[in-house]
Design a protein around this motif. Structure first.
Motif, PDB file in Angstrom:
ATOM      1  N   LYS A 135       0.597  -1.381   0.081  1.00  0.00           N
ATOM      2  CA  LYS A 135       0.176   0.231  -0.189  1.00  0.00           C
ATOM      3  C   LYS A 135       0.981   1.350  -0.338  1.00  0.00           C
ATOM      4  N   SER A 136       1.397   1.610   0.452  1.00  0.00           N
ATOM      5  CA  SER A 136       3.199   2.672   0.890  1.00  0.00           C
ATOM      6  C   SER A 136       2.942   2.472  -0.003  1.00  0.00           C
ATOM      7  N   SER A 137       4.024   1.502  -0.698  1.00  0.00           N
ATOM      8  CA  SER A 137       4.700   1.888  -2.118  1.00  0.00           C
ATOM      9  C   SER A 137       3.860   2.573  -3.096  1.00  0.00           C
TER      10      SER A 137
ATOM     11  N   PHE B  78      -1.786   9.988   1.692  1.00  0.00           N
ATOM     12  CA  PHE B  78      -1.652  10.063   3.165  1.00  0.00           C
ATOM     13  C   PHE B  78      -1.947   8.296   3.258  1.00  0.00           C
ATOM     14  N   ASP B  79      -0.262   8.309   4.594  1.00  0.00           N
ATOM     15  CA  ASP B  79      -0.157   6.751   4.476  1.00  0.00           C
ATOM     16  C   ASP B  79      -0.502   6.353   5.916  1.00  0.00           C
ATOM     17  N   GLU B  80      -1.359   5.723   6.510  1.00  0.00           N
ATOM     18  CA  GLU B  80      -1.598   6.007   7.804  1.00  0.00           C
ATOM     19  C   GLU B  80      -1.689   6.616   8.841  1.00  0.00           C
ATOM     20  N   PRO B  81      -2.734   7.964   8.103  1.00  0.00           N
ATOM     21  CA  PRO B  81      -2.125   8.820   9.123  1.00  0.00           C
ATOM     22  C   PRO B  81      -2.461   8.961  10.209  1.00  0.00           C
TER      23      PRO B  81
HETATM   24 MG   LIG Z   1       2.704   0.953   4.653  1.00  0.00          MG
END
Ligand SMILES: [Mg+2]
Ligand SMILES: Nc1ncnc2c1ncn2[C@@H]1O[C@H](COP(=O)(O)OP(=O)(O)OP(=O)(O)O)[C@@H](O)[C@H]1O
Lengths: 233, 242
Positions: free
Chosen positions: B42-44, B162-165
């Motif tokens: 997901k982040s990638s 937004f990365d797991e904010p």
């Molecule tokens: Mg991640």
């Protein structure tokens, strides 16, 4: 035999003047070496962080060599070895100047630079990579991110250890008496051989070293209190 | 023309194939929620969009233009795609206000007074204008994350990532951050949000995307996604987090 303390002898007249002269030389040699050491240390740290292999090797070798040999040996090396290493014309010129002083400054500067380079390098490394990432993600270039985000933080972290290095340098400068630099310890020794009141002379010089060192340490503590408090991740 | 298009995007970390052919289209003003197990990529996925991560195959278009085109200045691109990280990553040596004004003054060369007035508006929008002179360490996690949102908005981006904010926040602070994000969504921002806050997804997402093993294996509008997940792995995942 009874030892007669004579503090007045050391703390007045000609001998007091010797001590003052010694303090001045100690401060001069320390200040000059520190400026040089900062310049060389920064250069070595930047070389070490660069991606250029020969520079990395050179700086690593420099650091390891000068950190891992005794300072006294290095002082003798520069003092007695300069004949062999430097061109004759430079040596001629140096002998006309204050040669002991110059050899002392070079030895102290190079030795301290090796430690300073390591402090600078580890200061930059101690800033989390995410700081660089966050600033790049806002559109800052690499150099802008270094200048406005990474280096200001690294500098705050580096200042206290740099001050300890400066203190070490200040204390180490006493070793320069061995090559005849007329600094504080040399003068105390001189008073002892003229008056046989070495105890008083060395007590006074010790107190001078101690006072200056404590003042500087105290300022580090204050610095830590007021400037480092905002740096938390 | 879609705001964002991913065409068969592949990415490797060394030998490890982390994105295995992502194809996605996000319209202007659309809010996409991305969920999936840890390590699914997901982040990638979202970090490729502002080139924090390079890709090895495929194409990513922003407003129809490839972000890897030679004519694209990466720093310029990043001003158009704001990102908010899990760990806030505020600059600890700068005040809240300076955190927000740094990029506008240095990248956009905006005069300080103008940057500050914009920053104050943004801080007001996320409800922390009264903290502007403080340093990040003096704020709670929820407040820091709202500063991070204001900092990203200061460049007036077209897209927000937004990365797991809210993952690093204490439970009582999650809502203040989600509310700021909801306001942004309602104001028409195009958003890609990696989050497991399903209440947020139900309320403002246009589409929920479920990733596993580097692929999107299911996507649907939130009501369908939650009430009627098709894929077995989606069902298992939802059972675990709901
Ligand atoms: Mg991640
Ligand atoms: N820089 C990297 N180098 C090598 N492997 C990486 C790197 N970054 C991530 N990975 C690996 O790639 C995989 C996917 O990472 P990614 O961070 O995209 O997943 P994620 O879905 O965001 O997971 P999480 O929920 O844990 O944040 C993980 O297995 C991770 O270990």
């Amino acid at each position: 035999m009874q030892y007669n303390f004579d503090w007045k002898l050391v703390l007045s007249g000609e001998y007091l003047q010797w001590i003052i002269d010694g303090v001045v030389v100690t401060c001069q040699i320390s200040a000059l070496s520190l400026v040089l050491a900062m310049a060389i240390g920064t250069l070595i740290a930047v070389m070490r962080l660069s991606a250029v292999r020969p520079l990395v090797w050179f700086s690593a070798g420099f650091t390891e060599f000068f950190r891992n040999t005794p300072l006294l040996v290095q002082i003798f090396f520069w003092y007695f070895g300069s004949d062999a290493v430097l061109p004759a014309a430079v040596n001629q010129w140096l002998y006309k100047q204050n040669f002991e002083f110059a050899a002392g400054v070079i030895a102290l500067a190079v030795y301290t630079a090796a430690f300073i380079a390591e402090e600078i390098r580890s200061g930059i490394f101690s800033i989390p990579r995410t700081q660089l990432e966050a600033s790049r993600a806002c559109g800052l270039t690499f150099l802008q991110a270094m200048r406005y985000v990474v280096l200001p933080q690294a500098f705050r972290i580096i200042v206290p250890p740099l001050i300890s290095q400066a203190l070490n340098l200040f204390k180490n400068s006493s070793l320069c008496m061995t090559i005849g630099v007329m600094e504080l310890t040399y003068m105390a020794r001189q008073i002892e051989s003229y008056t046989f009141h070495g105890f008083e002379a060395f007590t006074v010089s010790t107190l001078i070293y101690l006072t200056i060192s404590l003042l500087v340490s105290f300022s580090i503590t204050q610095y830590n209190k007021y400037f480092l408090r905002t740096i938390k991740y | 023309m879609a705001m964002i298009e991913f065409h068969d995007v592949h990415k490797w970390y060394g030998e490890f194939h982390v994105l295995k052919g992502i194809t996605q289209k996000v319209e202007k003003g659309e809010v996409l929620v991305i969920c999936g197990p840890s390590g699914s990529g997901k982040s990638s996925f979202i970090r490729c969009l502002n080139r924090l991560e390079p890709i090895q195959k495929g194409q990513i278009l922003l407003e129809g233009k490839s972000i890897h085109d030679k004519s694209v200045d990466v720093n310029e691109l990043r001003t158009e795609v704001g990102i908010v990280f899990q760990q806030f990553n505020l600059y600890p040596h700068l005040s809240v206000l300076q955190n927000v004004t740094l990029a506008p003054t240095k990248v956009r060369k905006m005069p300080k007074a103008k940057a500050e007035s914009i920053a104050m508006e943004l801080l007001e929008r996320v409800g922390i204008h009264d903290q502007a002179r403080k340093y990040p360490v003096e704020l709670s996690g929820g407040q820091q994350q709202r500063v991070a949102i204001a900092r990203a908005l200061a460049m007036q981006p077209k897209v927000m990532l937004f990365d797991e904010p809210t993952s690093a926040l204490d439970p009582e602070m999650i809502n203040e951050v989600l509310n700021a994000m909801k306001d942004l969504a309602r104001a028409g921002m195009t958003m890609l949000c990696v989050t497991h806050e399903m209440g947020f997804a139900r309320e403002v997402a246009d589409r929920v995307v479920f990733m596993d093993g580097g692929k999107v294996i299911e996507e649907a509008p939130p009501d369908v996604f939650f009430s009627n997940p098709q894929h077995e792995r989606t069902q298992a995942f939802l059972r675990e987090i709901l």
